[in-house]
Design an enzyme around this catalytic site. Sequence first.
Site, PDB file in Angstrom:
ATOM      1  N   LYS A  65      29.260  -6.549  95.798  1.00  0.00           N
ATOM      2  CA  LYS A  65      29.877  -7.516  94.882  1.00  0.00           C
ATOM      3  C   LYS A  65      29.496  -8.960  95.203  1.00  0.00           C
ATOM      4  O   LYS A  65      29.352  -9.782  94.298  1.00  0.00           O
ATOM      5  CB  LYS A  65      31.393  -7.345  94.879  1.00  0.00           C
ATOM      6  CG  LYS A  65      31.840  -6.022  94.263  1.00  0.00           C
ATOM      7  CD  LYS A  65      33.353  -5.894  94.222  1.00  0.00           C
ATOM      8  CE  LYS A  65      33.765  -4.561  93.617  1.00  0.00           C
ATOM      9  NZ  LYS A  65      35.230  -4.434  93.479  1.00  0.00           N
ATOM     10  N   ASP A 102      38.219  -7.567  88.491  1.00  0.00           N
ATOM     11  CA  ASP A 102      39.092  -6.891  89.459  1.00  0.00           C
ATOM     12  C   ASP A 102      40.507  -7.466  89.459  1.00  0.00           C
ATOM     13  O   ASP A 102      41.493  -6.726  89.502  1.00  0.00           O
ATOM     14  CB  ASP A 102      38.508  -6.983  90.869  1.00  0.00           C
ATOM     15  CG  ASP A 102      37.401  -5.979  91.105  1.00  0.00           C
ATOM     16  OD1 ASP A 102      37.373  -4.956  90.407  1.00  0.00           O
ATOM     17  OD2 ASP A 102      36.558  -6.217  91.999  1.00  0.00           O
TER      18      ASP A 102
END
Length: 268
Positions: A65, A102
């Site tokens: 990420k 997220d």
Amino acid sequence: MIKLAVLGNPIGHSRSPEIHGLFAQQFGIALDYQKVLVPEQGLAEAVAELVRQGARGCNITVPFKADALALCNEIKGGAASLGVINTLDFSPDGAVHGYNTDAQGLMTDLKDHLQQSIQDRKVLLIGAGGAAQGVVSALIGEAPETLHLWNRTHQRAEQLAGLSRSAGLQAKTSAQLDGQYDLIINATAAGLKGSVPDLPSRIIGPESFCYDLSYSHTETPFLQWAASLGARHRADGFGMLIEQAAAAFHIWFGLSPDTQVVRAEIAS
């Protein structure tokens, strides 16, 4: 047929293809969503290959990420300040746009589905990697009474606390963890290796709500550990996975799938 993928390592456990397939069915979209195992230094090549294939975009998971940030021509929303990306959107001209869904996924799952308020509660975030980076700002924004951050390497926790620019976020060593917490969020990938963060048992009590960003067909090692200490309220990150996936689906298609239907279908 629209091509999408999720890139990670490990990736065999991912249920993203199933979730996005169910989203696509709601709108009659023909979707080819694949899991791609990416070598440690292979993210740039994997993303470039998807662009060459004409893919619509991809999701990024552990451990890439933070690496995905450098691959973006443009970073959207609050992802730039987070320093981590979990969704890439490819333009027809090959430009790569980066997002992070997220935090939205976690907040929707905690507040709307699990009825867990963060405001005025004592919260502990475990981990200082990409998963923690992706959600820490959202936790700060919910005004907890205290928000403590623990990481196996304390220096990493201090770095993340410094990046947040918030006096409300405090990095703590194991010895400094202050009794029982109302909400404990495990953002480490330890469970993927079958292990549990090395934390003192005093942080968990019967009323502690323990949440693991990881998910599994059975309880994750962290949630099993919490149960052994008497925590009655536990949840893994599967609900978060569905909600962050819905946010990514909206980025790609401009459509908002019914996540309740998908939750029910997968649980049945």
